[in-house]
Structures are given as structure tokens and as C-alpha cells.
Design a protein around this motif. Structure first.
Motif, PDB file in Angstrom:
ATOM      1  N   MET A  44       0.905  -1.430  -0.127  1.00 25.01           N
ATOM      2  CA  MET A  44       0.124  -0.053   0.132  1.00 25.01           C
ATOM      3  C   MET A  44       0.729   1.290   0.015  1.00 25.01           C
ATOM      4  O   MET A  44       1.717   1.452   0.720  1.00 25.01           O
ATOM      5  CB  MET A  44      -0.985   0.144   1.153  1.00 25.01           C
ATOM      6  CG  MET A  44      -2.081  -0.755   1.204  1.00 25.01           C
ATOM      7  SD  MET A  44      -2.871  -0.513   2.917  1.00 25.01           S
ATOM      8  CE  MET A  44      -1.673  -1.250   3.823  1.00 25.01           C
ATOM      9  N   GLU A  50      -1.544   4.710   8.633  1.00 25.37           N
ATOM     10  CA  GLU A  50      -1.041   3.851   9.650  1.00 25.37           C
ATOM     11  C   GLU A  50      -0.108   5.084  10.622  1.00 25.37           C
ATOM     12  O   GLU A  50       0.592   4.384  11.460  1.00 25.37           O
ATOM     13  CB  GLU A  50      -0.045   2.875   9.103  1.00 25.37           C
ATOM     14  CG  GLU A  50      -0.946   1.851   8.429  1.00 25.37           C
ATOM     15  CD  GLU A  50      -0.208   0.778   7.954  1.00 25.37           C
ATOM     16  OE1 GLU A  50       0.996   0.688   7.973  1.00 25.37           O
ATOM     17  OE2 GLU A  50      -0.792  -0.427   7.607  1.00 25.37           O
ATOM     18  N   TYR A 253      -6.565  -4.142   6.389  1.00 24.41           N
ATOM     19  CA  TYR A 253      -6.472  -3.674   5.002  1.00 24.41           C
ATOM     20  C   TYR A 253      -6.571  -4.598   3.947  1.00 24.41           C
ATOM     21  O   TYR A 253      -6.411  -6.004   4.057  1.00 24.41           O
ATOM     22  CB  TYR A 253      -5.257  -2.693   4.716  1.00 24.41           C
ATOM     23  CG  TYR A 253      -3.952  -3.361   5.012  1.00 24.41           C
ATOM     24  CD1 TYR A 253      -3.354  -4.371   4.007  1.00 24.41           C
ATOM     25  CD2 TYR A 253      -3.275  -3.074   6.109  1.00 24.41           C
ATOM     26  CE1 TYR A 253      -2.090  -5.031   4.282  1.00 24.41           C
ATOM     27  CE2 TYR A 253      -2.103  -3.784   6.382  1.00 24.41           C
ATOM     28  CZ  TYR A 253      -1.611  -4.574   5.519  1.00 24.41           C
ATOM     29  OH  TYR A 253      -0.199  -4.991   5.720  1.00 24.41           O
ATOM     30  N   ALA A 266      -2.997  -6.674   8.405  1.00 27.85           N
ATOM     31  CA  ALA A 266      -1.889  -7.669   8.718  1.00 27.85           C
ATOM     32  C   ALA A 266      -1.944  -7.522  10.443  1.00 27.85           C
ATOM     33  O   ALA A 266      -2.428  -6.600  11.082  1.00 27.85           O
ATOM     34  CB  ALA A 266      -0.560  -7.162   8.282  1.00 27.85           C
ATOM     35  N   ARG A 309       8.987  -6.760  10.076  1.00 29.18           N
ATOM     36  CA  ARG A 309       9.075  -5.383   9.847  1.00 29.18           C
ATOM     37  C   ARG A 309      10.486  -4.634  10.731  1.00 29.18           C
ATOM     38  O   ARG A 309      10.378  -5.260  11.822  1.00 29.18           O
ATOM     39  CB  ARG A 309       7.957  -4.379   9.992  1.00 29.18           C
ATOM     40  CG  ARG A 309       6.551  -5.073   9.539  1.00 29.18           C
ATOM     41  CD  ARG A 309       5.559  -4.194  10.085  1.00 29.18           C
ATOM     42  NE  ARG A 309       4.192  -4.472   9.806  1.00 29.18           N
ATOM     43  CZ  ARG A 309       3.361  -5.237  10.242  1.00 29.18           C
ATOM     44  NH1 ARG A 309       3.720  -5.856  11.298  1.00 29.18           N
ATOM     45  NH2 ARG A 309       2.006  -5.524   9.901  1.00 29.18           N
ATOM     46  N   ARG A 335       6.400   0.125   9.401  1.00 29.11           N
ATOM     47  CA  ARG A 335       5.149  -0.487   8.396  1.00 29.11           C
ATOM     48  C   ARG A 335       5.358   0.393   7.276  1.00 29.11           C
ATOM     49  O   ARG A 335       4.399   0.013   6.283  1.00 29.11           O
ATOM     50  CB  ARG A 335       3.955  -0.059   9.159  1.00 29.11           C
ATOM     51  CG  ARG A 335       3.853  -0.838  10.392  1.00 29.11           C
ATOM     52  CD  ARG A 335       2.575  -0.651  10.900  1.00 29.11           C
ATOM     53  NE  ARG A 335       1.280  -1.477  10.093  1.00 29.11           N
ATOM     54  CZ  ARG A 335       0.351  -2.202  10.750  1.00 29.11           C
ATOM     55  NH1 ARG A 335       0.272  -2.386  11.786  1.00 29.11           N
ATOM     56  NH2 ARG A 335      -0.431  -2.737   9.764  1.00 29.11           N
TER      57      ARG A 335
HETATM   58  N1  GLY Z   1       2.126  -1.094   5.894  1.00 22.55           N
HETATM   59  C1  GLY Z   1       1.659  -2.296   6.187  1.00 22.55           C
HETATM   60  C2  GLY Z   1       1.736  -3.176   7.120  1.00 22.55           C
HETATM   61  O1  GLY Z   1       2.780  -2.811   7.780  1.00 22.55           O
HETATM   62  O2  GLY Z   1       1.160  -3.928   7.500  1.00 22.55           O
END
Ligand code: GLY
Length: 373
Positions: A44, A50, A253, A266, A309, A335
Motif C-alpha cells: 500500500m 498507519e 486492509y 496484517a 518489519r 510499516r
Molecule cells: N504497511 C502495512 C503493514 O505494515 O502491515
């Protein structure tokens, strides 16, 4: 200039492309390029959705990167002939109940206070845009300038572009940064071989803190933050654009692709280096996705994966020259790694080639976080 880049996720790859195109001799070091968070990410390009309050500098960075994406993707596609799945057809954010709608209203006011165009929609207007949404959806917001890219296409395209400009890929794990005379001088591989370099870029995502050789206080304070993601497939039109929802306080999402893939994400879990997929994680994602889009249960299941992440203490990336001469840090994208790829490549290229950081990256340099030796 010889540049060694540790990590071939999208940040390392895009920077490799940029500096190789400007004449540097680049060695990319990664046992499996594009296989970390890059391979799990939905892609995205939505800078606001976020964010937490108080993260305006990060928002500005995200907006700058999103605004560079169209040209970045076009140049990459032209350079390689490979598709990236880039789209800029907006983000729809919807609310499931009255509390979720209040949350969206706060978000709208926050965006408007920053001058970001956003359109408030009734439930009926949301369903006109996305007919598969549940009848109970209370309302939403449309961010018309947001979009998405397919990270599984982006990474191979970036690798091809970097190689086209002469970058060399070494499929091995980096074990240590070689430090000589008080400066980074290259990388030692797990097998013992050494790659000498004038500059080293540490872009190994959540593994950036794991290398030997760095003096105390230089290692960026990143940690893995697990995210589980489901991939579904549809043969009939299901969702037209990226859609986010808040379902009883939980964010969810869905990112549709032209080939029929629908990515659902997620989870966000502090579990260390754990990439196991759990029944509970999947259940929460499907439960919330079904509240917003009941027809989702008809879609074919394709894949489930979990990625890590690279989280930093303030949720923002760590980018720029380290206190150790010759070393540049490019991690902590949390993210936002896919979104921040174009702007990060610009910032890190300048840091590697000129030793400076452009204005857009000034708030994200390593000196703000790295603990004193
Ligand atoms: N930006 C999407 C996520 O970290 O899930």
C-alpha cells in the motif's frame, strides 16, 4: 567509488539501482534478495493511514515518497521492461460501527489540518465505490492520491535495474562490517570472504543489529515486528482499490491486484524473530475482513505468510551517515518500507556518494537514536 550494500530488500535494491546508475561499483550482499518483509508486504502507498498522532515528520516523508512513486515506477519499468503493479487510484477507508466512524472522523480532521485532500463519504457512497462492502458499513474516507505497488514485482525489477547498471549480487550472508583505521572498509561474508569497499550501506532490515565488527553505539536500535498476511484469489471483480477498515477498533486492509490477487493484512506482533503463522492471526484477519466484505469467504485461498518489519523506537526510519566514517545506515522503516522506497533511495544515494543528507531526510538521521558508546 566501491559501495557494498548489506541487504537486498527494496531499500537496499533501490539504493543499489540509484548509485550504480550514477557510476558507483556496487556489490549487493544478500542470500535471498527480496525475500524478507518485501516478499510479505501488501504494497500500500498510503502515507496517512498507519500514522499515530505526533508523527507529522514521518507523514511528510511518506507524502514526499508517494509523490515520487509515479515517476520512480515509470523509470524502473522503462529501464527494465518489467512491470511493477503500480497504481494510484486511491484508498478507501471505511468504518464498521459508530465508534469506528468517530475514529475515521478524527483521522479526517487530522488530515485536513495538514492540508491533505480527503473526502468524507456516507456508507451508501462507500458501497457505490465498492459494491461488495457490507450493508452495515457506516461511512468512510477517500484519499484520492494514494495507491499501491506489488512488492513481489518491484523487488525483481529493482534487482534487474541495479544489475543492468553493473551492480553485482553476492548471494551470501554478511557476517561483519570490516572496520580499519576507525572507518568501515568492507564486509566479511559468513563464508569468510571479504568484500572491500569505500562505503558500506547497512540495509538489512530487522537483522541490521546482528552484524559483528561495529563499535558499540553504532548499531541501529531496530527490532523485528511480525506481520501475518493472507493472499486470496478471485476470478470475478471483487474490490477495485485499496480498502482499509477499522472493525471494532482493529485495523484491517485489503489490496487488490489486476491479476486477481487480494492481499489481506496484517497482524502486528512483538514476537522477536518468529515467522510462524498462527491460527489466531489468520482468524482475526479473516474475521475482520469478512465483517467489511462478507463475500470474501468465496475467494480462493492462495497463501499465508509472516514477515518481520524493522521497527525503530520512534516508528521512523534510520537513514544517513553513521558516526563510523564510511558506514551509512538505511533501516527502521517499520510499516512503511515499500512506501518509503523512492525517497529512501534518494536520501541514501546522497549519503553514500556525497556524505550529506537532503532536507527531506534531515529528521531521520541515525544520530537521533543510536545510544552513546
Ligand atoms: N504497511 C502495512 C503493514 O505494515 O502491515
Amino acid at each position: 567509488m566501491d559501495i557494498a550494500i548489506i541487504g537486498a530488500g527494496v531499500i537496499g535494491l533501490a539504493t543499489a539501482w540509484r548509485v550504480a546508475a550514477r557510476g558507483a561499483a556496487v556489490t549487493l550482499i544478500d542470500p535471498a534478495p527480496g525475500s524478507g518483509a518485501t516478499a510479505v508486504a501488501a504494497g500500500m502507498l498510503t502515507p496517512v493511514s498507519e500514522l499515530n498522532y505526533g508523527e507529522e515528520p514521518l507523514l511528510r516523508l511518506g507524502l514526499a515518497s508517494r509523490d515520487r512513486y509515479g515517476a520512480f515506477a515509470a523509470e524502473l519499468e522503462e529501464d527494465t521492461g518489467l512491470p511493477t503493479g503500480y497504481r494510484s487510484d486511491g484508498l478507501l477507508e471505511v468504518a464498521f460501527d459508530a465508534d469506528d466512524l468517530r475514529h475515521l472522523d478524527d483521522l479526517r480532521r487530522f488530515q485536513e489540518s495538514l492540508g491533505i485532500p480527503v473526502q468524507a463519504l456516507t456508507g451508501r457512497e462507500c458501497r457505490r465505490l465498492e459494491p461488495m462492502l457490507a450493508p452495515g458499513v457506516r461511512g468512510g474516507l477517500l484519499a484520492p492520491e494514494d495507491g499501491a505497488i506489488d512488492p513481489r514485482r518491484l523487488a525483481p525489477a529493482l534487482l534487474a535495474a541495479a544489475e543492468r547498471h553493473g551492480a553485482r549480487l553476492v548471494r551470501e550472508r554478511a557476517a561483519a562490517v570490516i572496520v580499519e583505521g576507525g572507518a568501515a572498509a568492507g564486509v566479511r561474508l559468513a563464508g569468510g570472504a571479504e568484500i572491500r569497499a569505500d562505503r558500506v550501506l547497512l540495509a538489512a532490515g530487522p537483522w541490521s543489529g546482528d552484524l559483528e565488527g561495529l563499535p558499540p553505539g553504532i548499531v541501529p536500535p531496530v527490532r523485528p515486528v511480525k506481520g501475518q498476511v493472507i493472499r486470496l484469489r478471485t476470478r470475478v471483480p471483487f474490490l477495485r482499490r485499496c480498502t482499509r477498515g477499522v472493525v471494532r477498533g482493529s485495523p484491517i486492509y485489503l489490496v487488490p491486484r489486476e491479476d486477481g490477487e487480494v492481499v489481506v493484512g496484517a497482524t502486528q506482533e512483538e514476537m522477536g524473530f518468529d515467522t510462524r503463522v498462527t491460527a489466531g492471526g489468520l482468524w482475526e484477519l479473516l474475521r475482520d475482513a469478512r465483517e467489511l466484505l462478507p463475500g470474501i469467504t468465496e475467494l480462493e485461498f492462495a497463501e499465508v505468510s509472516a514477515g518481520l518489519r524493522p521497527g525503530s523506537p520512534d516508528n521512523a526510519p534510520v537513514m544517513g551517515p553513521a558516526a563510523l566514517p564510511g558506514l551509512v545506515i538505511g533501516t527502521g522503516h517499520f510499516r512503511n518500507g515499500i512506501l518509503l522506497t523512492p525517497v529512501s533511495a534518494d536520501i541514501l544515494s546522497e549519503a553514500l556518494l556525497e556524505g550529506t543528507v537532503p532536507e527531506v531526510g534531515a529528521a531521520f538521521t541515525p544520530d537521533r537514536l543510536v545510544a552513546a558508546p
